[in-house]
Design a protein around this motif. Sequence first.
Motif, mmCIF file in Angstrom:
data_model
loop_
_atom_site.group_PDB
_atom_site.id
_atom_site.type_symbol
_atom_site.label_atom_id
_atom_site.label_comp_id
_atom_site.label_asym_id
_atom_site.label_seq_id
_atom_site.Cartn_x
_atom_site.Cartn_y
_atom_site.Cartn_z
ATOM 1 N N GLN A 58 0.835 -1.205 0.000
ATOM 2 C CA GLN A 58 0.000 0.000 0.000
ATOM 3 C C GLN A 58 0.875 1.262 0.000
ATOM 4 O OE1 GLN A 58 -3.335 0.437 -0.184
ATOM 5 N NE2 GLN A 58 -3.637 -1.755 -0.486
ATOM 6 N N ALA A 59 1.959 1.234 0.782
ATOM 7 C CA ALA A 59 2.827 2.407 0.867
ATOM 8 C C ALA A 59 3.520 2.685 -0.461
ATOM 9 C CB ALA A 59 3.867 2.205 1.973
ATOM 10 N N LEU A 60 3.982 1.625 -1.144
ATOM 11 C CA LEU A 60 4.702 1.806 -2.402
ATOM 12 C C LEU A 60 3.813 2.395 -3.495
ATOM 13 C CD1 LEU A 60 6.918 -1.389 -2.536
ATOM 14 C CD2 LEU A 60 7.714 0.970 -2.693
ATOM 15 N N ARG A 61 2.514 2.210 -3.370
ATOM 16 C CA ARG A 61 1.593 2.777 -4.356
ATOM 17 C C ARG A 61 1.427 4.282 -4.176
ATOM 18 N NH1 ARG A 61 -2.972 -1.989 -3.648
ATOM 19 N NH2 ARG A 61 -2.007 -3.521 -5.030
ATOM 20 N N ARG A 62 1.865 4.806 -3.028
ATOM 21 C CA ARG A 62 1.597 6.206 -2.720
ATOM 22 C C ARG A 62 2.850 7.017 -2.424
ATOM 23 N NH1 ARG A 62 -2.107 5.216 2.275
ATOM 24 N NH2 ARG A 62 -1.868 7.465 2.484
ATOM 25 N N MET A 63 4.043 6.434 -2.574
ATOM 26 C CA MET A 63 5.264 7.165 -2.268
ATOM 27 C C MET A 63 6.380 6.730 -3.211
ATOM 28 S SD MET A 63 6.391 5.235 1.284
ATOM 29 C CE MET A 63 7.341 6.649 1.804
ATOM 30 N N PRO A 64 7.367 7.613 -3.465
ATOM 31 C CA PRO A 64 8.507 7.244 -4.315
ATOM 32 C C PRO A 64 9.304 6.093 -3.692
ATOM 33 C CG PRO A 64 8.401 9.616 -3.980
ATOM 34 C CD PRO A 64 7.421 9.016 -3.022
ATOM 35 N N LYS A 65 9.898 5.263 -4.547
ATOM 36 C CA LYS A 65 10.626 4.095 -4.058
ATOM 37 C C LYS A 65 11.841 4.481 -3.234
ATOM 38 C CE LYS A 65 9.218 0.786 -7.601
ATOM 39 N NZ LYS A 65 9.656 -0.141 -8.679
ATOM 40 N N HIS A 66 12.512 5.605 -3.596
ATOM 41 C CA HIS A 66 13.711 5.970 -2.842
ATOM 42 C C HIS A 66 13.349 6.413 -1.426
ATOM 43 C CE1 HIS A 66 12.496 10.009 -4.195
ATOM 44 N NE2 HIS A 66 13.204 10.473 -3.195
ATOM 45 N N VAL A 67 12.176 7.044 -1.262
ATOM 46 C CA VAL A 67 11.727 7.426 0.087
ATOM 47 C C VAL A 67 11.395 6.180 0.893
ATOM 48 C CG1 VAL A 67 10.000 8.708 1.401
ATOM 49 C CG2 VAL A 67 10.863 9.631 -0.759
ATOM 50 N N PHE A 68 10.760 5.206 0.233
ATOM 51 C CA PHE A 68 10.468 3.927 0.877
ATOM 52 C C PHE A 68 11.761 3.267 1.354
ATOM 53 C CE2 PHE A 68 10.085 -0.690 0.535
ATOM 54 C CZ PHE A 68 8.968 -0.944 1.314
ATOM 55 N N GLY A 69 12.789 3.274 0.499
ATOM 56 C CA GLY A 69 14.057 2.667 0.863
ATOM 57 C C GLY A 69 14.726 3.362 2.033
ATOM 58 N N ILE A 70 14.627 4.688 2.058
ATOM 59 C CA ILE A 70 15.221 5.447 3.164
ATOM 60 C C ILE A 70 14.543 5.083 4.485
ATOM 61 C CG2 ILE A 70 15.423 7.771 4.144
ATOM 62 C CD1 ILE A 70 15.894 8.767 1.262
ATOM 63 N N LEU A 71 13.233 4.990 4.482
ATOM 64 C CA LEU A 71 12.512 4.624 5.703
ATOM 65 C C LEU A 71 12.843 3.202 6.139
ATOM 66 C CD1 LEU A 71 9.024 6.218 4.946
ATOM 67 C CD2 LEU A 71 10.662 6.959 6.682
ATOM 68 N N MET A 72 12.964 2.288 5.178
ATOM 69 C CA MET A 72 13.293 0.907 5.512
ATOM 70 C C MET A 72 14.686 0.791 6.130
ATOM 71 S SD MET A 72 10.757 -1.103 4.928
ATOM 72 C CE MET A 72 11.572 -2.687 4.942
ATOM 73 N N SER A 73 15.546 1.785 5.861
ATOM 74 C CA SER A 73 16.887 1.760 6.434
ATOM 75 C C SER A 73 16.872 1.878 7.952
ATOM 76 C CB SER A 73 17.728 2.897 5.840
ATOM 77 O OG SER A 73 17.859 2.762 4.449
ATOM 78 N N LEU A 74 15.758 2.290 8.514
ATOM 79 C CA LEU A 74 15.643 2.422 9.964
ATOM 80 C C LEU A 74 15.423 1.073 10.654
ATOM 81 C CD1 LEU A 74 13.297 5.549 10.090
ATOM 82 C CD2 LEU A 74 15.783 5.511 10.384
ATOM 83 N N GLU A 75 15.247 0.017 9.869
ATOM 84 C CA GLU A 75 14.857 -1.272 10.439
ATOM 85 C C GLU A 75 15.843 -1.822 11.478
ATOM 86 O OE1 GLU A 75 12.863 -5.432 8.872
ATOM 87 O OE2 GLU A 75 13.112 -3.715 7.550
ATOM 88 N N PRO A 76 17.166 -1.751 11.266
ATOM 89 C CA PRO A 76 18.067 -2.255 12.320
ATOM 90 C C PRO A 76 17.904 -1.532 13.654
ATOM 91 C CG PRO A 76 19.242 -2.025 10.246
ATOM 92 C CD PRO A 76 17.906 -1.369 10.049
ATOM 93 N N ALA A 77 17.693 -0.217 13.610
ATOM 94 C CA ALA A 77 17.508 0.534 14.852
ATOM 95 C C ALA A 77 16.209 0.126 15.540
ATOM 96 C CB ALA A 77 17.505 2.035 14.555
ATOM 97 N N VAL A 78 15.145 -0.055 14.751
ATOM 98 C CA VAL A 78 13.868 -0.496 15.328
ATOM 99 C C VAL A 78 14.017 -1.893 15.932
ATOM 100 C CG1 VAL A 78 11.474 -1.100 14.805
ATOM 101 C CG2 VAL A 78 12.503 0.941 13.776
ATOM 102 N N ALA A 79 14.767 -2.763 15.246
ATOM 103 C CA ALA A 79 14.995 -4.111 15.764
ATOM 104 C C ALA A 79 15.714 -4.063 17.107
ATOM 105 C CB ALA A 79 15.804 -4.924 14.755
ATOM 106 N N ALA A 80 16.701 -3.187 17.224
ATOM 107 C CA ALA A 80 17.427 -3.068 18.492
ATOM 108 C C ALA A 80 16.502 -2.579 19.606
ATOM 109 C CB ALA A 80 18.605 -2.111 18.327
ATOM 110 N N LEU A 81 15.603 -1.642 19.286
ATOM 111 C CA LEU A 81 14.646 -1.156 20.286
ATOM 112 C C LEU A 81 13.664 -2.251 20.693
ATOM 113 C CD1 LEU A 81 13.877 2.411 18.870
ATOM 114 C CD2 LEU A 81 15.241 1.838 20.890
ATOM 115 N N ILE A 82 13.183 -3.032 19.724
ATOM 116 C CA ILE A 82 12.282 -4.150 20.033
ATOM 117 C C ILE A 82 13.001 -5.166 20.918
ATOM 118 C CG2 ILE A 82 11.059 -6.127 19.058
ATOM 119 C CD1 ILE A 82 9.551 -3.573 18.638
#
Length: 303
Positions: A248-272
Motif C-alpha cells: 500500500q505504501a509503495l503505491r503512494r510514495m517514491p521508491k527511494h523514500v520507501f528505501g530510506i525509511l526501511m533503512s531504519l529497520e536495524p535501529a527499530v529491531a534493536a529497540l524491540i
Amino acid sequence: MTAFALDGPADRLKAALPRTGGLLRSAADSVPPSGLVLLAIFSVQLGAGFAKELFTALPPSAVVFMRIVASALILGAVSRPKLRGLAWRDWAVGLGFGVILAVMNLSFYEALARLPIGIAVAIEFLGPLGVAIAASRRRVDLLWVALAGAGIALIAPWSESAAVSWLGIGFALVAGACWAGYILLSAAAGQRFPGTTGLSFAMMVSVVVVAPVGITTGGADLLQPSLILIGLGVGLLSSVIPYSLELQALRRMPKHVFGILMSLEPAVAALIGLVLLGEFLHVQQWVAIICIVAASLGATRSA
C-alpha cells in the motif's frame, strides 16, 4: 427483472455490506504512507521478537516452518497462484524465489538464536545495502561501504569473552545475501506473476523446502495448540501484515523514500530487542548499528 437485479434477500444483504478488502484499503488510505512503512517495520520486528521467545520451546528451524506454513496458508487463501499456462522461465523464477525465501528465513532465525535481534538485523541489512550500492556505482558509495565495514568491525567478537558469536554472524551474512537475491527475484516474480501470486507461490515452495528439517527438529511439539497459535501470530506479523502495508505504501510514495525509511529497520529491531526481550546492547554495538543504518541511508539516496 433486469440484469442487475439480485436473486434474494441474502444477495441484497451481501451487496449492502461493505467488503472487508474495501474497509482495509480505506483504513490504509487514512494513514500516511510513511506511517504504513513504519508500521510494517515494527510488525516485522515484533514477529521476530515473538519468534525468538519461541526458541525456548522449539528449535529455530521448527519455528521457521511454523511461520512459513502460516504465511503460505494465509497468502494462499487471499491470493491463490494459477500454475496452469506458466512457461518454464516462470517456474524457474517462482522456484528460485521460494528457495531463496526458505534459506533466508532459516539462516536469519539461526542467527537470531545466537545474536541480539538488533545485531542480527543490522548484519542482514548488508544484503539490500549491497543491492543499493550496485544500482548506484558512484564514488560516494565507497563511503557507505566503509561505514558498513566499520559497523561489522565493531560488532565482530575479536575477544574470546565477547557475547557475539562468529557462527551467528555467519548465519546473518548468509541471510543478507539471500535478502539481496530476494529483492532481485521479487522484482522478476512481479513481472511474471499478477498481484501477490508470485509471493504466494514462493511461500508454498518454501514450505516444501523447509518441511523436512522443520518437522524433524520440531516433532510432536509442532502440534501443541498454544505453539500453533503463536506460530500463526508470527506468520501474520512477519510476513502477511508487513507485506500488505508495504504494498500500500509503495503505491503512494517514491521508491527511494520507501528505501530510506526501511533503512531504519536495524535501529527499530534493536529497540524491540531492548523492550520485548531485554537485550541491552553496549555502546560499541549501538555505534555499529548506527554506522550500518547511515550506510544504508546514504546508499539508498545515492541509488
